[in-house]
Scaffold this active site. Structure first.
Site, PDB file in Angstrom:
ATOM      1  N   ASP A   1      42.326  48.676  23.259  1.00 44.21           N
ATOM      2  CA  ASP A   1      43.222  48.631  23.521  1.00 44.21           C
ATOM      3  C   ASP A   1      44.667  47.393  23.518  1.00 44.21           C
ATOM      4  O   ASP A   1      45.353  47.784  22.750  1.00 44.21           O
ATOM      5  CB  ASP A   1      43.265  49.047  25.216  1.00 44.21           C
ATOM      6  CG  ASP A   1      42.603  48.621  26.147  1.00 44.21           C
ATOM      7  OD1 ASP A   1      42.307  48.052  25.779  1.00 44.21           O
ATOM      8  OD2 ASP A   1      42.302  49.512  27.534  1.00 44.21           O
TER       9      ASP A   1
ATOM     10  N   HIS B   1      34.764  48.317  26.942  1.00 45.88           N
ATOM     11  CA  HIS B   1      33.995  47.975  27.836  1.00 45.88           C
ATOM     12  C   HIS B   1      33.348  49.410  27.989  1.00 45.88           C
ATOM     13  O   HIS B   1      31.686  48.934  27.922  1.00 45.88           O
ATOM     14  CB  HIS B   1      34.069  47.418  28.668  1.00 45.88           C
ATOM     15  CG  HIS B   1      34.249  46.221  28.080  1.00 45.88           C
ATOM     16  ND1 HIS B   1      34.226  45.395  27.303  1.00 45.88           N
ATOM     17  CD2 HIS B   1      36.115  45.652  29.137  1.00 45.88           C
ATOM     18  CE1 HIS B   1      35.455  44.152  27.414  1.00 45.88           C
ATOM     19  NE2 HIS B   1      36.302  44.350  27.965  1.00 45.88           N
TER      20      HIS B   1
END
Length: 493
Positions: free
Chosen positions: A236, A80
């Protein structure tokens, strides 16, 4: 040999994997987060590169011969974040991170501008996502927005430094609110609502595709072969899923990292935005996943460790483990919203809060309350997800917080799910990145994406589950009662 690079929020980890699935070496370097104003969370991309270099130099010193045998590299990274680059691909300002809460107003504006946004992206507009950050820049830093020629996610900025290529993968791109997640392509409608076009975006590849090749000067500095392929990689959490073998429908994990995550793999795009559940593309072709996210998990325990001035998190966790059942019944309740919250509340203004403090409470009680509050946040997340992802399959337990047996057992009892913690749980994202590099080099998914064998199991305990359920019902009443005050508190600040 395959090299995995994981750009986290608190550190950069690098891992070297051999073709027998053995982890040959691991190294890391710490990172700091800047919070120049309330709700802000930023990092300097140059600090990421410096930390990566530091970790790679450690790896080079540990296993120089193995480094010369690396066949491919995979990338994983915090999702993000907005890295905005100018005409010469220079960084224009510090990166705005995933746990930054400044762009709440822009979320409402974005959804008003594109009424179909939730259907396109599979997600609510949340302040942590990338698109609202660019709307915030347009309004508050118009000179920076006007200079912006390219927007990259954190790990993809590292890729640019490694290969010279501007590329992202499907899983990480899912967290921007610019991806048509079902179709796995950029949405011109969502981009236009932010004043952007496809020219501002990196090229998209699958996580197992080759995205570029290592630059000669970088290879020489780190003792790697020239022209090594770099895989598309993953955000991730998708990388962690590859690291623990969660690639088939229903498989998943619980992550106790800086944030807290429950991840469930899926064979189809199944959005559930009304519950603030994320629906993202997986790192593997024709795979998606659902994910609940809480913004403070292991980071909340780090905070209470500093607050109580204990020597380490392990010391404080041991104190909490000594509490009797009756002491746990009388412990304060904790709302773990130190950085606001996503699932299920989507509230950047929510605050961390202790309820029920008494003079007899000490550091152990506070530590237990924080562990329990994070566990309750994960229970909120699983409850929100189970409408479309029911099941009782065992989940992997990963992340720095997974080192605590007390916490692992508490989460198993709270979720009423079997958990398994592998010895390499803290580096699962880096392992997944290395495996994505392996598949970009021709490795077969069924041979590469194996679940860990053995590990520490945690089974739900009936007595603990009963206590947690009683206190969870009290916990669930707190957010609705305090939510009006959270907004007023931020306005006053």
């Amino acid at each position: 040999m395959y090299l995995g690079i994981d750009l986290g929020t608190s550190s950069v980890k690098v891992l070297l994997l051999d073709q027998r699935q053995g982890v040959l070496a691991v190294a890391d370097a710490a990172l700091d987060v800047s919070r120049p104003q309330p709700l802000w969370s930023e990092q300097d991309p140059q600090a990421w590169w410096a930390a990566l270099d530091q970790a790679m130099q450690q790896l080079k010193a540990q296993v120089p011969a193995a480094m010369r045998q690396v066949r491919a590299i995979g990338l994983s990274g915090q999702m993000h974040g907005a890295v905005v680059l100018g005409q010469r691909r220079q960084v224009l300002r510090p990166a705005i991170l995933w746990n930054d809460g400044r762009a709440s107003a822009q979320c409402s504006a974005l959804e008003a501008a594109v009424p179909r946004s939730r259907q396109i992206t599979g997600n609510l507009a949340m302040p942590g996502f990338t698109a609202p950050k660019l709307l915030w820049l347009h309004q508050h830093e118009p000179e920076v927005f006007a200079q912006t020629r390219l927007v990259l996610l954190p790990k993809d900025w590292l890729r640019l430094k490694l290969t010279g290529e501007a590329v992202s993968d499907m899983s990480d791109a899912s967290g921007t609110l610019w991806l048509d997640t079902g179709a796995r392509c950029w949405s011109t409608e969502m981009l236009a609502a932010c004043g952007l076009t496809g020219q501002h975006m990196p090229r998209l590849v699958e996580g197992t595709d080759v995205s570029g090749r290592l630059l000669q000067e970088v290879a020489s500095a780190w003792g790697l072969p020239p022209d090594v392929p770099v895989a598309g990689g993953a955000g991730d959490n998708a990388a962690t899923a590859v690291g623990v073998g969660a690639v088939r429908p229903g498989q998943g994990f619980v992550s106790l990292g800086t944030s807290g995550v429950i991840f469930l793999a899926s064979d189809a795009f199944r959005p559930q935005p009304e519950a603030a559940v994320h629906a993202f593309a997986h790192a593997l072709p024709q795979r998606w996943h659902q994910m609940s996210v809480m913004l403070s998990a292991a980071s909340a325990f780090g905070w209470v460790t500093r607050l109580t001035q204990r020597a380490s998190e392990a010391v404080l966790a041991q104190e909490a483990a000594q509490l009797s059942l009756s002491a746990r019944e009388q412990a304060p309740l904790f709302l773990p919203y130190l950085s606001g919250e996503r699932t299920p509340h989507n509230d950047a203004h929510a605050s961390g809060t202790f309820i029920g403090l008494r003079p007899g409470h000490d550091a152990a009680d506070l530590a237990y309350a924080v562990m329990e509050g994070v566990t309750f946040g994960l229970m909120d997340g699983l409850n929100a997800m189970q409408e479309k992802q029911p099941g009782k399959e065992a989940l992997a337990l990963v992340g720095g917080g997974a080192r605590s047996d007390l916490w692992g057992q508490m989460i198993a009892s709270g979720l009423r799910r079997s958990l398994t913690r592998d010895e390499g749980a803290q580096a699962a994202a880096a392992l997944g990145a290395a495996r994505l590099g392996w598949m970009a080099d021709g490795g077969a998914q069924d041979e590469v994406c194996l679940a860990p064998q053995g590990g520490r199991p945690f089974e739900p305990d009936a007595q603990e589950a009963s206590l947690l359920q009683q206190r969870y019902q009290q916990y669930r009443r707190l957010y609705p009662a305090l939510q009006p005050w959270f907004g007023k508190q931020q306005l006053a600040a």
